[in-house]
Enzyme design. Structure first.
Site, PDB file in Angstrom:
ATOM      1  N   GLU A  16     -74.024  24.558  25.077  1.00 27.89           N
ATOM      2  CA  GLU A  16     -74.398  23.170  25.371  1.00 27.89           C
ATOM      3  C   GLU A  16     -73.101  22.362  25.440  1.00 27.89           C
ATOM      4  O   GLU A  16     -72.313  22.384  24.495  1.00 27.89           O
ATOM      5  CB  GLU A  16     -75.292  22.677  24.214  1.00 27.89           C
ATOM      6  N   HIS A  37     -70.718  23.662  22.562  1.00 35.85           N
ATOM      7  CA  HIS A  37     -71.563  24.069  21.436  1.00 35.85           C
ATOM      8  C   HIS A  37     -72.182  25.448  21.698  1.00 35.85           C
ATOM      9  O   HIS A  37     -73.076  25.587  22.531  1.00 35.85           O
ATOM     10  CB  HIS A  37     -72.649  22.986  21.246  1.00 35.85           C
ATOM     11  N   ASN A  64     -80.164  20.351  18.661  1.00 34.27           N
ATOM     12  CA  ASN A  64     -80.513  20.116  17.263  1.00 34.27           C
ATOM     13  C   ASN A  64     -81.407  18.902  17.040  1.00 34.27           C
ATOM     14  O   ASN A  64     -82.042  18.793  15.995  1.00 34.27           O
ATOM     15  CB  ASN A  64     -79.261  20.053  16.397  1.00 34.27           C
ATOM     16  N   SER A  71     -72.226  20.798  16.126  1.00 38.70           N
ATOM     17  CA  SER A  71     -73.626  20.920  16.515  1.00 38.70           C
ATOM     18  C   SER A  71     -74.364  19.598  16.404  1.00 38.70           C
ATOM     19  O   SER A  71     -75.554  19.537  16.692  1.00 38.70           O
ATOM     20  CB  SER A  71     -74.316  21.991  15.672  1.00 38.70           C
TER      21      SER A  71
HETATM   22  N1  CAA Z   1     -73.819  39.333  15.761  1.00 35.84           N
HETATM   23  C1  CAA Z   1     -73.751  40.010  16.923  1.00 35.84           C
HETATM   24  N2  CAA Z   1     -74.774  40.685  17.466  1.00 35.84           N
HETATM   25  C2  CAA Z   1     -75.942  40.687  16.793  1.00 35.84           C
HETATM   26  C3  CAA Z   1     -76.100  40.011  15.570  1.00 35.84           C
HETATM   27  C4  CAA Z   1     -74.967  39.306  15.052  1.00 35.84           C
HETATM   28  N3  CAA Z   1     -75.032  38.610  13.914  1.00 35.84           N
HETATM   29  N4  CAA Z   1     -77.369  40.194  15.127  1.00 35.84           N
HETATM   30  C5  CAA Z   1     -77.989  40.960  16.060  1.00 35.84           C
HETATM   31  N5  CAA Z   1     -77.133  41.253  17.057  1.00 35.84           N
HETATM   32  C6  CAA Z   1     -77.418  42.022  18.267  1.00 35.84           C
HETATM   33  C7  CAA Z   1     -77.803  43.435  17.958  1.00 35.84           C
HETATM   34  O1  CAA Z   1     -76.685  44.267  17.801  1.00 35.84           O
HETATM   35  C8  CAA Z   1     -78.622  43.806  19.195  1.00 35.84           C
HETATM   36  O2  CAA Z   1     -77.717  44.057  20.284  1.00 35.84           O
HETATM   37  P1  CAA Z   1     -78.100  45.074  21.467  1.00 35.84           P
HETATM   38  O3  CAA Z   1     -79.159  44.385  22.290  1.00 35.84           O
HETATM   39  O4  CAA Z   1     -76.818  45.262  22.176  1.00 35.84           O
HETATM   40  O5  CAA Z   1     -78.625  46.294  20.792  1.00 35.84           O
HETATM   41  C9  CAA Z   1     -79.363  42.499  19.505  1.00 35.84           C
HETATM   42  O6  CAA Z   1     -78.591  41.452  18.891  1.00 35.84           O
HETATM   43  C10 CAA Z   1     -80.750  42.496  18.920  1.00 35.84           C
HETATM   44  O7  CAA Z   1     -80.623  42.742  17.522  1.00 35.84           O
HETATM   45  P2  CAA Z   1     -81.709  43.476  16.616  1.00 35.84           P
HETATM   46  O8  CAA Z   1     -82.528  44.384  17.485  1.00 35.84           O
HETATM   47  O9  CAA Z   1     -81.047  44.044  15.414  1.00 35.84           O
HETATM   48  O10 CAA Z   1     -82.578  42.308  16.014  1.00 35.84           O
HETATM   49  P3  CAA Z   1     -83.490  41.255  16.706  1.00 35.84           P
HETATM   50  O11 CAA Z   1     -84.146  41.786  17.928  1.00 35.84           O
HETATM   51  O12 CAA Z   1     -84.309  40.705  15.605  1.00 35.84           O
HETATM   52  O13 CAA Z   1     -82.476  40.113  17.188  1.00 35.84           O
HETATM   53  C11 CAA Z   1     -81.496  38.027  16.800  1.00 35.84           C
HETATM   54  C12 CAA Z   1     -81.650  39.441  16.282  1.00 35.84           C
HETATM   55  C13 CAA Z   1     -80.807  38.037  18.176  1.00 35.84           C
HETATM   56  C14 CAA Z   1     -80.591  37.273  15.811  1.00 35.84           C
HETATM   57  C15 CAA Z   1     -82.920  37.365  16.940  1.00 35.84           C
HETATM   58  O14 CAA Z   1     -83.595  37.468  15.718  1.00 35.84           O
HETATM   59  C16 CAA Z   1     -82.874  35.922  17.358  1.00 35.84           C
HETATM   60  O15 CAA Z   1     -82.717  35.607  18.538  1.00 35.84           O
HETATM   61  N6  CAA Z   1     -83.030  34.996  16.383  1.00 35.84           N
HETATM   62  C17 CAA Z   1     -82.968  33.562  16.645  1.00 35.84           C
HETATM   63  C18 CAA Z   1     -81.529  33.130  16.658  1.00 35.84           C
HETATM   64  C19 CAA Z   1     -81.374  31.691  16.957  1.00 35.84           C
HETATM   65  O16 CAA Z   1     -82.306  30.930  17.148  1.00 35.84           O
HETATM   66  N7  CAA Z   1     -80.107  31.250  17.006  1.00 35.84           N
HETATM   67  C20 CAA Z   1     -79.775  29.885  17.222  1.00 35.84           C
HETATM   68  C21 CAA Z   1     -79.543  29.228  15.905  1.00 35.84           C
HETATM   69  S1  CAA Z   1     -79.167  27.531  16.111  1.00 35.84           S
HETATM   70  C22 CAA Z   1     -77.508  27.513  16.353  1.00 35.84           C
HETATM   71  O17 CAA Z   1     -76.805  28.453  16.285  1.00 35.84           O
HETATM   72  C23 CAA Z   1     -76.921  26.221  16.701  1.00 35.84           C
HETATM   73  C24 CAA Z   1     -76.848  25.184  15.719  1.00 35.84           C
HETATM   74  O18 CAA Z   1     -76.246  24.215  16.073  1.00 35.84           O
HETATM   75  C25 CAA Z   1     -77.450  25.214  14.391  1.00 35.84           C
END
Ligand code: CAA
Length: 301
Positions: free
Chosen positions: A170, A158, A208, A124
């Site tokens: 990415e 990524h 990032n 990342s």
């Molecule tokens: N694994 C798989 N599926 C997941 C999950 C997980 N850990 N957490 C949630 N889900 C799924 C749920 O099952 C649900 O699926 P359906 O649409 O099929 O029902 C969907 O995601 C929505 O989940 P929830 O309704 O329970 O919860 P939510 O609406 O709050 O969504 C979330 C959860 C998708 C994590 C949301 O909070 C979100 O988008 N958060 C931000 C995440 C983000 O920014 N990620 C990037 C991080 S940076 C990175 O990864 C890169 C790096 O280099 C650091």
């Protein structure tokens, strides 16, 4: 003209949240057999338990049939070493954000994989050019055609967490990456159901370089007592419609990972705006790595 990815078998290194997620979308969406390796048998066990849970959830929601879930599960197999990945067409490294570890794995991949296999990193923030140089392997003359071919087949791919949900991949090409390798990586990410962007090989890439200063500013707000943890998160959630507040997101990514990325940004640019907050440093020192360790800015029973 679009290029076929040609990935008939994939290798994944690391069965943590990213490696497991990459195995999941590869088996379910791209429908390719996956060989996954992790040095920890417990991590493999936890990874497969999560894999089964994700499949069961998709079956319950009617997104796939029981038969399709079984087929996807059967596509994924754990292997005990990189040597067992000889026949893969691409291997994605998804281990922790630590250059010496990635470097030694790339060196080993270049030795064990076929000369035409793509060596991909889910890094990342770390330079793909630097990781690609490690793919040349020890004892190989850096000026030889073997060396240039090894580095040409390295690429950054990524994914974002949670991989099954986040729509983006990415792509990053190092100075040495061949355009054909980049095109095949793009085709594979699309087959995994993702949209693709490309970034130059700069510290943190686009994602990032933007996200980490934002998270770090939120931590500094907390450190300076400008607002409470809950109010900082609430501001971004309700005021800007972010799905998670920045402190929750930092816990979710892993505070150790956030710190490792921030250090790469700071060291790679020498720009003080990327200096990690002392609070983040101390929390990582304390072993508070966020959700995965049970404690970060929040507690996770
Ligand atoms: N694994 C798989 N599926 C997941 C999950 C997980 N850990 N957490 C949630 N889900 C799924 C749920 O099952 C649900 O699926 P359906 O649409 O099929 O029902 C969907 O995601 C929505 O989940 P929830 O309704 O329970 O919860 P939510 O609406 O709050 O969504 C979330 C959860 C998708 C994590 C949301 O909070 C979100 O988008 N958060 C931000 C995440 C983000 O920014 N990620 C990037 C991080 S940076 C990175 O990864 C890169 C790096 O280099 C650091």
């Amino acid at each position: 003209m679009s290029v076929a990815h040609g990935i008939k078998r994939l290798g994944v290194l690391g069965a943590g949240q990213m490696g497991l997620g990459i195995a999941f979308v590869s088996a379910v969406h791209a429908r390719v057999p996956v060989l996954i390796n992790d040095h920890s048998p417990d991590q493999i066990k936890r990874g497969f338990a999560l894999f089964d849970k994700l499949l069961a959830k998709d079956v319950a929601k009617g997104k796939m049939t029981q038969t399709e879930a079984k087929e996807a599960r059967d596509r994924v197999q754990a292997v005990e070493s990189i040597a067992k990945m000889r026949d893969v067409d691409m291997c994605v490294e998804a281990v922790s954000e630590h250059f010496p570890l990635k470097s030694s794995l790339f060196s080993s991949l270049s030795t064990h994989l076929r000369p035409d296999a793509i060596l991909a990193s889910n890094t990342s923030s770390i330079s793909i050019t630097k990781i690609a140089a490690a793919a040349v392997g020890e004892g190989v003359d850096a000026k030889s055609s073997v060396a240039s071919k090894s580095a040409e087949r390295a690429v950054g791919i990524h994914f974002f967490n949670p991989v099954p949900v986040m729509k983006l991949v990415e792509l990053i090409s190092g100075l040495q990456t061949s355009p054909n390798v980049l095109d095949r990586a793009r085709a594979f990410a699309i087959a995994c159901g993702k949209e693709v962007t490309t970034s130059k090989d700069v510290p943190g890439f686009v994602s990032n370089a933007l996200l980490m200063p934002f998270i770090n500013e939120a931590i500094m707000c907390l450190e300076k007592g400008i607002a409470s943890r809950d109010d900082i998160d609430k501001t971004l959630k309700l005021g800007m419609n972010h799905p998670m507040g920045p402190l929750t997101l930092a816990d979710f990514i892993g505070l150790d990972t956030c710190l490792a990325i921030q250090r790469t940004l700071y060291e790679g640019t020498s720009d003080s705006k990327y200096r990690p907050s002392i609070l983040l440093e101390r929390m990582v020192d304390a072993g508070w790595h966020g959700k995965k360790s049970g404690r970060g800015f929040y507690e996770y029973p």
